[in-house]
Design a protein around this motif. Structure first.
Motif, PDB file in Angstrom:
ATOM      1  N   CYS A  62       0.623  -1.774  -0.163  1.00 18.93           N
ATOM      2  CA  CYS A  62      -0.181  -0.343   0.411  1.00 18.93           C
ATOM      3  C   CYS A  62       0.688   1.238   0.235  1.00 18.93           C
ATOM      4  O   CYS A  62       0.443   2.014  -0.488  1.00 18.93           O
ATOM      5  CB  CYS A  62      -0.888   0.558   1.401  1.00 18.93           C
ATOM      6  N   ASN A  63       1.606   0.990   0.912  1.00 18.91           N
ATOM      7  CA  ASN A  63       2.850   2.397   0.577  1.00 18.91           C
ATOM      8  C   ASN A  63       4.342   2.185  -0.978  1.00 18.91           C
ATOM      9  O   ASN A  63       4.869   3.133  -0.948  1.00 18.91           O
ATOM     10  CB  ASN A  63       3.329   2.614   1.462  1.00 18.91           C
ATOM     11  N   ARG A  64       3.690   1.518  -1.414  1.00 13.87           N
ATOM     12  CA  ARG A  64       4.964   1.292  -2.113  1.00 13.87           C
ATOM     13  C   ARG A  64       4.720   1.129  -3.802  1.00 13.87           C
ATOM     14  O   ARG A  64       5.567   2.591  -3.932  1.00 13.87           O
ATOM     15  CB  ARG A  64       5.328  -0.194  -2.136  1.00 13.87           C
ATOM     16  N   THR A  65       3.803   1.348  -4.522  1.00 19.90           N
ATOM     17  CA  THR A  65       4.746   0.261  -6.323  1.00 19.90           C
ATOM     18  C   THR A  65       2.855   2.081  -6.608  1.00 19.90           C
ATOM     19  O   THR A  65       3.238   1.822  -7.755  1.00 19.90           O
ATOM     20  CB  THR A  65       3.601  -0.127  -6.754  1.00 19.90           C
ATOM     21  N   PHE A  74      -2.834   1.519   9.509  1.00 23.20           N
ATOM     22  CA  PHE A  74      -2.405   0.612   8.824  1.00 23.20           C
ATOM     23  C   PHE A  74      -0.632   0.504   9.360  1.00 23.20           C
ATOM     24  O   PHE A  74       0.006  -0.795  10.171  1.00 23.20           O
ATOM     25  CB  PHE A  74      -1.829   0.624   7.479  1.00 23.20           C
ATOM     26  N   TRP A  75       0.045   1.903   9.667  1.00 20.48           N
ATOM     27  CA  TRP A  75       1.211   1.845  10.546  1.00 20.48           C
ATOM     28  C   TRP A  75       1.292   1.387  11.570  1.00 20.48           C
ATOM     29  O   TRP A  75       2.160   0.329  12.097  1.00 20.48           O
ATOM     30  CB  TRP A  75       1.757   3.401  10.016  1.00 20.48           C
ATOM     31  N   SER A  76       0.455   1.949  12.346  1.00 22.46           N
ATOM     32  CA  SER A  76       0.561   1.695  14.081  1.00 22.46           C
ATOM     33  C   SER A  76      -0.310  -0.194  14.467  1.00 22.46           C
ATOM     34  O   SER A  76       0.711  -0.928  14.906  1.00 22.46           O
ATOM     35  CB  SER A  76      -0.519   2.620  14.760  1.00 22.46           C
ATOM     36  N   CYS A  78      -0.557  -2.683  11.440  1.00 21.63           N
ATOM     37  CA  CYS A  78       0.364  -3.102  10.814  1.00 21.63           C
ATOM     38  C   CYS A  78       2.730  -3.762  10.812  1.00 21.63           C
ATOM     39  O   CYS A  78       2.698  -4.516  10.711  1.00 21.63           O
ATOM     40  CB  CYS A  78       0.823  -3.477   9.201  1.00 21.63           C
ATOM     41  N   ARG A  79       2.673  -2.421  11.108  1.00 23.99           N
ATOM     42  CA  ARG A  79       4.122  -2.538  11.362  1.00 23.99           C
ATOM     43  C   ARG A  79       4.719  -1.612  12.468  1.00 23.99           C
ATOM     44  O   ARG A  79       5.784  -1.987  12.494  1.00 23.99           O
ATOM     45  CB  ARG A  79       4.517  -0.952  10.555  1.00 23.99           C
ATOM     46  N   GLY A  80       3.478  -1.548  13.796  1.00 24.98           N
ATOM     47  CA  GLY A  80       4.342  -0.844  14.632  1.00 24.98           C
ATOM     48  C   GLY A  80       4.742   0.398  14.516  1.00 24.98           C
ATOM     49  O   GLY A  80       5.131   0.718  15.778  1.00 24.98           O
TER      50      GLY A  80
HETATM   51  C1  LIG Z   1       7.117   1.819   2.968  1.00 20.71           C
HETATM   52  O1  LIG Z   1       7.903   1.600   4.608  1.00 20.71           O
HETATM   53  C2  LIG Z   1       8.287   1.254   5.140  1.00 20.71           C
HETATM   54  C3  LIG Z   1       8.334   0.772   6.007  1.00 20.71           C
HETATM   55  O2  LIG Z   1       8.026   2.019   6.476  1.00 20.71           O
HETATM   56  C4  LIG Z   1       9.688   1.911   4.167  1.00 20.71           C
HETATM   57  O3  LIG Z   1      10.850   1.497   4.653  1.00 20.71           O
HETATM   58  C5  LIG Z   1       9.478   2.411   2.751  1.00 20.71           C
HETATM   59  O4  LIG Z   1      10.590   3.273   2.040  1.00 20.71           O
HETATM   60  C6  LIG Z   1       8.153   2.225   2.491  1.00 20.71           C
HETATM   61  N1  LIG Z   1       7.824   2.639   0.502  1.00 20.71           N
HETATM   62  C7  LIG Z   1       8.033   4.170   0.246  1.00 20.71           C
HETATM   63  C8  LIG Z   1       8.038   3.776  -1.631  1.00 20.71           C
HETATM   64  O5  LIG Z   1       7.520   4.701   0.468  1.00 20.71           O
END
Ligand SMILES: *[C@@H]1O[C@H](CO)[C@@H](O)[C@H](O)[C@H]1NC(C)=O
Ligand SMILES: *[C@@H]1O[C@H](CO)[C@@H](O)[C@H](O)[C@H]1NC(C)=O
Ligand SMILES: *[C@@H]1O[C@H](CO)[C@@H](O)[C@H](O)[C@H]1NC(C)=O
Length: 449
Positions: A62-65, A74-76, A78-80
């Protein structure tokens, strides 16, 4: 698959578009999202939860592509970790215990404040004008009885800038140097014979003009001139020419070197009346505006379309002899007692606007603020006995209506040139009509010398 990707792309854009509104207004939308749906590893396009009519995601992608479309928790969950700063809410501005949204405007006395976005939060930014009424000044004056006067909050002045007060509530241009050099007239009298207290309204009931309200028009130069001339017409004619002269006539027609509602010189006002004369208030009523002149310079009352007086055979406008300057405290008293109210110019300090009762003296705490010149009508004098001894005062008519001050009047320290009030005092002799109309017959009136 391609279609699904494309669709998800669109959804992501939609979330971004509502993003800022979402953060301003819905940052606290009740969840839970990922906590209920569960977190998904890798990319799983169906790992989503409805939010605000669209979807947010709880998968690792969800935060990448694609653009950020992760659910709020999500952050709190799934990722803590604490969410990245973009998710930090912008609440608005906290001001005097209340929270205002971004863009909200409010008025704080005479200043406009606006809640502005500053970085990731909001800040209430206010104009910094000085106001006519400032509680710090009013409170300081009222908390110290040794001042000898009390201050009040006037609703007409509340919310206005000091600048507006000086520009539109005063209106007397500082006498030019050559006028200040006018030699004062000499009187002969015995000051010991003067009463301790004197009021024009008591000596000449019904012949003295009342309190006027100049409104938001810097016309004190015209109002005080017309009022002093009116009083003296009535007194000298023993009530036969009891008229109220038109201040608007001066504001609208005496415009050479004068500034109408932005102020005027007193010597020019007096010489206008001497040369051309004034009509009465009914004929040219006061409108507190730079209205066009509607009276011809030449001609009498009939040419100006005014009603002719019924008691005397007057055809001409009301004219005066040249104004004269009155030099000092006892001369001023003598002139008032024998001929009627006089005109005075005073320097107005910030705290004067708040005067309510007592004997005014400007306080040091307002002496650094902007000042202006004002003209008023001294109608009498008196003395007050206080714990600090005898205090002498002038009784003065202002032109801010009857709700201001002591029924429209104020008292000010006498004999010490307080606010320069004894520096430039003027009187005049009116040209009264000495033909009486009785049963359409004209008789000459004899006035004792
Ligand atoms: C997505 O989240 C991770 C973990 O917080 C981080 O390392 C990564 O850089 C993030 N990706 C993007 C594209 O922002
Ligand atoms: C002064 O009066 C105005 C209007 O009447 C009012 O809104 C304001 O709160 C008052 N200010 C103080 C300090 O009392
Ligand atoms: C004022 O001036 C007059 C002369 O015009 C003089 O006789 C009188 O003593 C003066 N009074 C004061 C208080 O200075």
């Amino acid at each position: 698959m391609a279609l699904t990707n494309w669709t998800r792309g669109l959804v992501a854009i939609t979330i971004i578009a509502v993003g800022s509104a979402l953060m301003d207004d819905y940052f606290d939308l009740p969840g839970p999202y990922c906590r209920q749906r569960g977190c998904c590893p890798g990319r799983q396009d169906d790992c989503s939860v409805p939010i605000l009519g669209t979807l947010c995601y709880c998968d690792d992608f969800c935060n990448r592509t694609r653009n950020e479309d992760c659910c709020p928790d999500f952050w709190s969950h799934c990722r803590g970790v604490t969410p990245p700063p973009i998710a930090a809410p912008i609440i608005g501005c906290t001001y005097e215990g209340t929270v205002y949204p971004i863009g909200k405007q409010l008025k704080k006395n005479c200043n406009v404040c606006k809640c502005e976005r500053v970085g990731m939060s909001g800040d209430m930014l206010c104009e910094q004008h000085r106001c006519i009424i400032e509680p710090t000044i009013t409170d300081a004056i009222n908390s110290d009885p040794s001042n000898g006067w009390t201050a009040s909050n006037y609703s007409e002045f509340w919310g206005r800038t000091l600048e507006e007060g000086i520009k539109l509530r005063l209106g007397t241009l500082q006498p030019q140097r050559f006028v200040m050099k006018m030699t004062p007239v000499r009187h002969t009298y015995d000051p010991q014979s003067f009463p301790r207290e004197f009021e024009s309204e008591m000596k000449w009931p019904r012949w003295i003009s009342g309190i006027q309200d100049q409104g938001w028009c810097g016309s004190s130069w015209a109002i005080s001139t017309a009022a002093v001339a009116s009083d003296r017409f009535a007194i000298l004619s023993k009530g036969r020419e009891q008229i109220m002269l038109s201040a608007q006539h001066l504001v609208s027609c005496d415009i050479r070197g004068q500034q109408s509602c932005n102020g005027g010189y007193l010597d020019r006002a007096w010489s206008y009346i001497r040369k051309f004369g004034l009509v009465d208030e009914q004929c040219f009523p006061y409108t507190a505006s730079n209205e066009k002149c509607k009276v011809l310079r030449k001609g009498g009352l009939a040419e100006a379309k005014c009603k002719l007086p019924e008691l005397v055979d007057r055809r001409s406008k009301y004219k005066v002899a040249p104004a004269y300057r009155i030099g000092n405290e006892t001369d001023i008293m003598h002139d008032i007692m024998t001929s009627g109210p006089v005109q005075a110019t005073m320097k107005v300090y910030h705290d004067f606007f708040t005067y309510k009762t007592g004997i005014y003296k400007h306080s040091p705490l307002s002496s650094a603020d902007r000042t202006g010149y004002h003209s008023v009508r001294i109608v009498g004098w008196g003395e007050e006995y206080t714990s600090q001894g005898v205090k002498k005062y002038w009784k003065v008519a202002n032109s801010w209506g009857r709700l201001w001050g002591d029924n429209g009047y104020f008292k000010i320290a006498r004999g010490t040139n307080e606010c320069e009030i004894e520096s430039f005092v003027l009187g005049t002799w009116p040209e009264i009509e000495n033909k009486l109309l009785l049963n359409n017959e004209i008789r000459r009136i004899r006035y004792p010398k």
